[in-house]
Write an enzyme that holds these catalytic residues in place. Sequence first.
Site, PDB file in Angstrom:
ATOM      1  N   ILE A 165     -12.629 -21.833  19.965  1.00 14.99           N
ATOM      2  CA  ILE A 165     -12.644 -21.253  21.314  1.00 14.99           C
ATOM      3  C   ILE A 165     -13.849 -21.768  22.085  1.00 14.99           C
ATOM      4  O   ILE A 165     -13.761 -22.050  23.284  1.00 14.99           O
ATOM      5  CB  ILE A 165     -12.660 -19.712  21.240  1.00 14.99           C
ATOM      6  CG1 ILE A 165     -11.533 -19.216  20.331  1.00 14.99           C
ATOM      7  CG2 ILE A 165     -12.533 -19.108  22.633  1.00 14.99           C
ATOM      8  CD1 ILE A 165     -10.175 -19.773  20.668  1.00 14.99           C
ATOM      9  N   VAL A 176      -2.628  -3.285   5.121  1.00 13.90           N
ATOM     10  CA  VAL A 176      -1.187  -3.549   4.998  1.00 13.90           C
ATOM     11  C   VAL A 176      -0.806  -4.891   5.626  1.00 13.90           C
ATOM     12  O   VAL A 176       0.104  -5.559   5.147  1.00 13.90           O
ATOM     13  CB  VAL A 176      -0.354  -2.401   5.611  1.00 13.90           C
ATOM     14  CG1 VAL A 176       1.097  -2.516   5.176  1.00 13.90           C
ATOM     15  CG2 VAL A 176      -0.907  -1.055   5.207  1.00 13.90           C
ATOM     16  N   LEU A 200     -17.214 -18.817  17.061  1.00 10.01           N
ATOM     17  CA  LEU A 200     -15.777 -19.008  17.222  1.00 10.01           C
ATOM     18  C   LEU A 200     -15.611 -20.451  17.705  1.00 10.01           C
ATOM     19  O   LEU A 200     -15.480 -20.725  18.898  1.00 10.01           O
ATOM     20  CB  LEU A 200     -15.200 -18.030  18.249  1.00 10.01           C
ATOM     21  CG  LEU A 200     -14.828 -16.624  17.763  1.00 10.01           C
ATOM     22  CD1 LEU A 200     -16.077 -15.855  17.344  1.00 10.01           C
ATOM     23  CD2 LEU A 200     -14.095 -15.862  18.862  1.00 10.01           C
ATOM     24  N   VAL A 208       0.869  -1.177   0.000  1.00 10.87           N
ATOM     25  CA  VAL A 208       0.000   0.000   0.000  1.00 10.87           C
ATOM     26  C   VAL A 208       0.904   1.225   0.000  1.00 10.87           C
ATOM     27  O   VAL A 208       1.688   1.417   0.933  1.00 10.87           O
ATOM     28  CB  VAL A 208      -0.923   0.023   1.238  1.00 10.87           C
ATOM     29  CG1 VAL A 208      -1.788   1.279   1.245  1.00 10.87           C
ATOM     30  CG2 VAL A 208      -1.805  -1.233   1.282  1.00 10.87           C
ATOM     31  N   LEU A 260      -5.774 -15.175  12.655  1.00 16.02           N
ATOM     32  CA  LEU A 260      -7.063 -15.112  11.977  1.00 16.02           C
ATOM     33  C   LEU A 260      -6.994 -14.085  10.845  1.00 16.02           C
ATOM     34  O   LEU A 260      -6.343 -13.048  10.954  1.00 16.02           O
ATOM     35  CB  LEU A 260      -8.157 -14.725  12.965  1.00 16.02           C
ATOM     36  CG  LEU A 260      -8.634 -15.854  13.903  1.00 16.02           C
ATOM     37  CD1 LEU A 260      -9.379 -15.276  15.089  1.00 16.02           C
ATOM     38  CD2 LEU A 260      -9.506 -16.846  13.145  1.00 16.02           C
TER      39      LEU A 260
END
Length: 598
Positions: free
Chosen positions: A479, A51, A476, A25, A421
Amino acid sequence: MARMKACMAAVLVMEKEGVSQAFGVPGAAINPLYAALRERHGIAHILARHVEAASHMAEGYTRARAGNIGVCIGTSGPAGTDMITGLYSAGADSIPILCITGQAPRARLYKEDFQAVDIEAIARPVTKWAVTVREPAQVPGAFQQAFHLMRSARPGPVLIDLPFDVQMAEIEFDIDTYEPLPAYKPAATRRQVEKALDMLAAAEKPLIVAGGGIINADASALLVEFAEITGVPVIPTLMGWGSIADDHPLMAGMCGLQTSHRYGNATLLASDFVLGIGNRWANRHTGSPEVYCRGRRFVHVDIEPTQIGRVFMPDFGIVSDAKAALTLFVQVARERRAAGRLRDVGEWAQRCAERKRLMLRQTHFEQAPIKPMRVYQEMNEVFGRDTTYVSSIGLSQIAGAQFLHVYGPRRWINCGQAGPLGWTIPAALGVVAADPTQLVVGLSGDYDFQFLIEELAVGAQFRLPYVHVLLNNSYLGLIRQAQRNFEMDYCVQLAFDNQNMSEADGDVRGYGVDHQAVVQGLGCKSLRVTDPDQIRPALLDAQAMARRFGVPVVVEVILERVTNIAMGTEIDKVVEFEPVDCRHPQGRAGLEVAGLLG
C-alpha cells in the site's frame, strides 16, 4: 433402515465421501454435530483460534493434495460470517471447501434470536450453493448434493447451515447403501481440439498459458507432455505456477503486472498465438486486454462456460475440464507428430529460452538492513525441489513470485484472487495437516503475519511443524508503494519504539511488535536475522528445529524499511526499481538488437 439423529447421518455421509479431517470451533448451536464427530472418531478435528482461520485451514488442506476437500465448522451467527472470507477466497480460486454452521432452532428463525443470522443469504454470492436445511430428513441429501456440486464443473465451496432442532431430530437413513453422486465434468470434443491445433499450427510464435485449472484437475503431467510433443513454450499463471517445473526448457516464465518475470513478459509480447488452458485472464496477469491481445490470436479452454469471453473475446473457445482437454490434445498432437503434421517451432522456443537465461533481476545484495531479494536468493539455495511454499498477498508474495523457484504442482499455494491478509499462517497449517511429512514454508510480510498470528498456537498444540519466513519492514509495503501515485506515505507505518524490548535489540526495537516474544509465547520457536550472511544458517536451523520440536518455526528477517518491487500498469510498462541482472554482453542494447524484448 437404521434410525439415527440427523447430525449423525451428516457425519456418516462425510466419512463415506472421503472426509478424514475437519477444522473448526465448537459452539452451542453446532454441538450436536460435534457430539456425532466425537462418537464416530472417524474424522480428526483441529481446533482453530479464530473461525475465519478454520476456513483458511480448510482451503490449505484442499489445495495441498488432489482429491482433498477441506471441511470447516462453526456455530451460528458470527462463526458463519467469520468464514465468509474463506468461502470467498476458495470460490475465487475454484477451491472446494465445505463450511458447516449451526443455526437457531427453526421456530426461532427470523425472530432476531441470539446469534441467529440468515447465513444462507449472506453466503450465497460467494458459494456454489448455500442452504439452511429445514427438514431433518433432507440432511443426508443436502450433504450428498454438496459434495456433488463441489466436485462438478468449476469446483467451489458450499455452505450447509443446520438448525439445532434439525441436527437433533431422528431420521431413517441407511449409510450402507449410500453412494456418492458422480461428478460432472464437461469435456472437449475431438473436432474442437483439431481446430485449436490447426490454429496453433498456423502460428510462428505460439505459447501455452497454463492456469490453475490444470492443477485443480491434476493434469500437470499432461500439460508437460503436450508441451514437449508440440515444442510450444509454457507461461504459467500465478495459480498455475508449478504445473511445469521452473527449470524445464519450455517453461518460459510468468507474465503480469506484478507476479511476473522480465523474460515472461517479453516472451508474451513477442508471441503471435496463445492457447490458454484452465485460466481466467486475471487482470494482474494480463493488464489491459488492448496491450495483452494486440497482434496475437487466442484459444481459451475453461471448465466454466461463462469464463469464455468474460475478459475478452477469444478467437475460439472450448468449454472443458483441463484434464479432459489435455488428454485429447496429447492424443491428437501425437497422431500429428507421427504423421509429420506438427510445425517445428524450435527456433522460437530457443529464443524464449534465451530470454530466460539473459533477462533476470539482481538478487545478491550485501547491505544491512537486508534487501528482500537476498532472502529469496538464500531460500532458493536452501530449500529443495520438493518444498511447498504458502503465501497470500503483499510485496513479500509479489517478490516471492518474481524470485523463488517452484518445481511441481501444489508446490506454490496462494490465494490468487481474493488475497486476504492473515491467510498464510492458517493455510500453511492446513497444508501441513494434509501431509505432515512434507517441507512447508510460509512466506509473509509483517502485517499479513500479525492478522491471524494467534493460529501459531494451533500449530504448537496439534504439532504441525513448518518454517515461516517473516519479512519485517514494519510497513504496509504494497500500500505504501501504491501511495506513491498520490505523493503520500499515509497510515501505512507499523513502526513504533517498543519499550518492552531491551537496548540489546538495537534498531529492531524501533520496528514495533516483538514477533519473537509473541511467537514464543504461542508455543512456537523463532529466530531473528539482521545480517544477510546469517539468512542461510537461520533457514537451515529452522528446518532442523521444526523436525526436532514438531512446531512452527518463524525466521524473522529484518528488512530495510522501504523497497519498491518491480510492477507496472501494463505488461509492457513494468517499472524496475532495483538493478536488473541483464546477462547479455551488450546489456539492454544487445537484447534490443537480438529482438528479445518483445
